[in-house]
Design a protein around this motif. Structure first.
Motif, PDB file in Angstrom:
ATOM      1  N   GLU A 143     -31.843 -21.359   8.447  1.00 50.10           N
ATOM      2  CA  GLU A 143     -31.834 -20.165   7.598  1.00 50.10           C
ATOM      3  C   GLU A 143     -32.197 -18.920   8.408  1.00 50.10           C
ATOM      4  O   GLU A 143     -31.571 -17.859   8.261  1.00 50.10           O
ATOM      5  CB  GLU A 143     -32.821 -20.352   6.447  1.00 50.10           C
ATOM      6  N   THR A 144     -33.196 -19.041   9.274  1.00 48.95           N
ATOM      7  CA  THR A 144     -33.604 -17.902  10.107  1.00 48.95           C
ATOM      8  C   THR A 144     -32.466 -17.473  11.024  1.00 48.95           C
ATOM      9  O   THR A 144     -32.209 -16.268  11.194  1.00 48.95           O
ATOM     10  CB  THR A 144     -34.835 -18.282  10.940  1.00 48.95           C
TER      11      THR A 144
ATOM     12  N   LEU B 292     -29.655 -15.756   8.915  1.00 45.43           N
ATOM     13  CA  LEU B 292     -30.078 -14.432   8.450  1.00 45.43           C
ATOM     14  C   LEU B 292     -30.069 -13.426   9.587  1.00 45.43           C
ATOM     15  O   LEU B 292     -29.574 -12.302   9.446  1.00 45.43           O
ATOM     16  CB  LEU B 292     -31.464 -14.524   7.827  1.00 45.43           C
TER      17      LEU B 292
ATOM     18  N   ARG C 287     -27.264 -10.305   9.422  1.00 44.65           N
ATOM     19  CA  ARG C 287     -27.839  -8.990   9.134  1.00 44.65           C
ATOM     20  C   ARG C 287     -27.448  -7.960  10.181  1.00 44.65           C
ATOM     21  O   ARG C 287     -27.492  -6.759   9.931  1.00 44.65           O
ATOM     22  CB  ARG C 287     -29.373  -9.068   9.076  1.00 44.65           C
TER      23      ARG C 287
ATOM     24  N   ARG D 248     -32.124 -18.442  -0.435  1.00 49.21           N
ATOM     25  CA  ARG D 248     -33.183 -17.806   0.364  1.00 49.21           C
ATOM     26  C   ARG D 248     -32.588 -16.854   1.403  1.00 49.21           C
ATOM     27  O   ARG D 248     -33.130 -15.768   1.640  1.00 49.21           O
ATOM     28  CB  ARG D 248     -34.028 -18.886   1.042  1.00 49.21           C
ATOM     29  N   VAL D 249     -31.482 -17.260   2.033  1.00 48.03           N
ATOM     30  CA  VAL D 249     -30.861 -16.397   3.034  1.00 48.03           C
ATOM     31  C   VAL D 249     -30.277 -15.152   2.387  1.00 48.03           C
ATOM     32  O   VAL D 249     -30.458 -14.023   2.877  1.00 48.03           O
ATOM     33  CB  VAL D 249     -29.762 -17.167   3.794  1.00 48.03           C
TER      34      VAL D 249
ATOM     35  N   GLY E 210     -31.021 -13.500  -0.151  1.00 49.96           N
ATOM     36  CA  GLY E 210     -31.994 -12.505  -0.579  1.00 49.96           C
ATOM     37  C   GLY E 210     -32.435 -11.582   0.542  1.00 49.96           C
ATOM     38  O   GLY E 210     -32.937 -10.482   0.277  1.00 49.96           O
ATOM     39  N   GLY E 211     -32.231 -11.993   1.795  1.00 50.16           N
ATOM     40  CA  GLY E 211     -32.651 -11.162   2.917  1.00 50.16           C
ATOM     41  C   GLY E 211     -31.543 -10.369   3.562  1.00 50.16           C
ATOM     42  O   GLY E 211     -31.787  -9.626   4.522  1.00 50.16           O
TER      43      GLY E 211
ATOM     44  N   ARG F 115     -28.861  -7.432   4.185  1.00 55.41           N
ATOM     45  CA  ARG F 115     -28.972  -5.991   3.958  1.00 55.41           C
ATOM     46  C   ARG F 115     -27.789  -5.422   3.202  1.00 55.41           C
ATOM     47  O   ARG F 115     -27.894  -4.346   2.606  1.00 55.41           O
ATOM     48  CB  ARG F 115     -29.102  -5.270   5.305  1.00 55.41           C
TER      49      ARG F 115
END
Length: 538
Positions: free
Chosen positions: A285-286, A289, A293, A318-319, A321-322, A324
């Motif tokens: 996920e990190t 993202l 982004r 979860r991804v 939501g972050g 942009r």
């Protein structure tokens, strides 16, 4: 050496046939299954081949019987319609009867069954009638270890090794054999790559070869100056075990962008197959993202886009939501629902025209009727969201008589004003070859001005099998010292390295470190491998 006996040579090998475990989980529903794709590949090679007698069913049956394949019209009809799986031995017989390079179709069919089949492929004792003698097997090992093997010979060698559940080679012999295969895989092109990849995948499934193969893969991809990563790292998709997954996750956090992208592609496949443990999701996920982004998801980040599409629903929530921008969210959401990079309605006419034109340009002994499988394969090769689906669809086309005409149409599509379509066309050309149009490819690549396309175009220059004119090599060598984008420098060095350009010697002494080290790596590895028996076969 036979399937139930033992090999020779310093008491090296001994064993009996055994089926090794293979992960049977299909990646996704193919719509048209593996058997139908293999059937299409066999029937198109027969019907669109140059021999009118073989294009006739009765003429083909006669030759099959002369080759020892005792079948009737009904059985061939079921094979060529996909109603009955075609044994690998029969696929090899088609190759031989139709005059195709050894292993060219066998390797593509094997890749489809291994990657997308709903059950483990059947274990076959041999694809050919003849059994190797002790001396000939030893000879194959020597040729392979010294770097003189063709893709066909690598396939034969892997097939023979896979007959036995225990194979005794000295440790240094395994290291040399597996290391040589991995080194060749990094610079092989077209059928030369596909056949070596299948040989490597077969060896990875052998308990005696797996450890030295993994060692060779790891050494190759983590070398600080390695210029080619994905063709070798993709082998980790063949292993569902934790060590392979751990290596992928480690590379996903690398500072090297090429390693990260290659690892993201392998991770997407492993997520789709359920190879990665649940505790890996946080790192995935990190990575997704961070990649999505920074820029447009389709601007050089297709591997992370693929990974985002295959994350479990809760991970994607979860991804998302972050992110942009709503654009990135919308593109991934659409792809997760449709499995396509671009909505069908926007590209259906383009793909239909490509397929119809390619079919019209391909010689045939029969009246022309629309080929829906060609259209499906073209659409997948260009626009499917999952990289393995794009890759294998292109390989099926590459092994068919349509390949030269499809290459012509993809080269035309590289000029499309839509950057994504043009980029996808360049990538498909890497898989299907250039169909004898290498001069056009080089000219188009040299004049490509769009930054998002230039690197893909230059990679195609490196994969061209007709050589690189001196004036083009000189111009590329001059350009690499002034290019600002790392992707362009890397692709230019790839073009020069794969073509074995003499200009690399001067670049290996350049003041700029990445240029100097990259050129030195290419000088050490040597140029691209194009198997002589397969060049121009399509």
């Amino acid at each position: 050496m036979t399937g139930t006996g033992e090999s020779s040579g310093a008491a090296r090998r001994r064993g009996r046939p055994q089926r090794l475990p293979i992960d049977p989980t299909p990646v996704t529903d193919l719509g048209v299954g593996v058997d139908q794709r293999v059937a299409w590949l066999l029937s198109t090679n027969r019907l669109l081949g140059p021999d009118p007698e073989l294009a006739r069913r009765d003429g083909f049956l006669k030759v099959l019987k002369e080759q020892g394949v005792q079948v009737d019209n009904t059985r061939v009809s079921r094979w060529e319609s996909g109603l009955q799986p075609v044994p690998g031995r029969v696929v090899a017989t088609y190759e031989r009867v139709l005059g195709l390079p050894e292993g060219a179709v066998v390797s593509v069919a094997a890749g489809l069954r291994r990657g997308f089949g709903s059950a483990p492929p059947p274990r076959e004792t041999s694809l050919r009638d003849e059994d190797l003698t002790s001396g000939s097997f030893e000879g194959m090992l020597d040729v392979a270890e010294h770097g003189d093997a063709s893709g066909a010979l690598w396939l034969r060698l892997a097939e023979q090794l896979h007959k036995f559940d225990r194979v005794f080679l000295r440790k240094e012999e395994w290291i040399r054999l597996c290391g040589q295969l991995v080194e060749e895989l990094g610079v092989a092109v077209g059928p030369a790559y596909v056949r070596r990849y299948e040989a490597a995948a077969t060896m990875l499934r052998h308990r005696a070869a797996q450890r030295p193969m993994l060692r060779a893969i790891g050494s190759f991809v983590v070398h600080p100056d390695t210029q080619v990563v994905a063709p070798v790292l993709n082998l980790l998709t063949e292993l569902p075990d934790a060590p392979a997954g751990d290596l992928v996750l480690r590379l996903l956090g690398s500072e090297d962008g090429n390693l990260r992208r290659a690892a993201a592609s392998v991770a997407a496949y492993k997520v789709a197959r359920g190879h990665l443990r649940g505790d890996a999701l946080g790192q995935l996920e990190t990575a997704v993202l961070g990649a999505l982004r920074r820029s447009d998801p389709l601007d050089g980040r297709l591997d992370f886009f693929d990974l985002a599409v295959h994350l479990p629903d809760d991970s994607w929530e979860r991804v998302s939501g972050g992110l942009r921008t709503r654009r990135a969210f919308g593109m991934v959401t659409q792809a997760r629902a449709t499995s396509e990079l671009v909505p069908h309605v926007r590209t259906v006419a383009i793909v239909a025209e490509l397929a119809a034109t390619a079919q019209a340009q391909t010689p045939t002994q029969h009246s022309r009727e629309p080929d829906p499988m060609l259209r499906r394969l073209l659409r997948e090769a260009l626009l499917h969201v999952h990289k393995p689906r794009r890759h294998h669809a292109a390989l099926v086309i590459a092994a068919s008589p349509y390949a030269p005409a499809v290459a012509e149409q993809c080269l035309r599509l590289t000029g499309h004003p839509n950057d994504l379509l043009a980029a996808r066309a360049w990538t498909v050309l890497m898989r299907i070859g250039h169909g004898g149009r290498e001069d056009k490819v080089v000219r188009r690549a040299r004049t490509e001005e769009r930054p998002t396309l230039r690197a893909r175009a230059l990679v195609n220059v490196g994969m061209a099998c007709a050589g690189l004119p001196e004036e083009d090599a000189t111009a590329l060598a001059d350009a690499v010292t002034t290019q600002q984008r790392p992707a362009d420098r890397h692709a230019t060095l790839f073009a020069l390295g794969m073509q074995g350009a003499t200009e690399l010697k001067a670049l290996a002494e350049h003041d700029q470190q990445d240029i100097r080290r990259g050129a030195s790596w290419w000088l050490e590895r040597g140029p691209a491998i194009h198997d002589a028996d397969a060049v121009g076969a399509s």
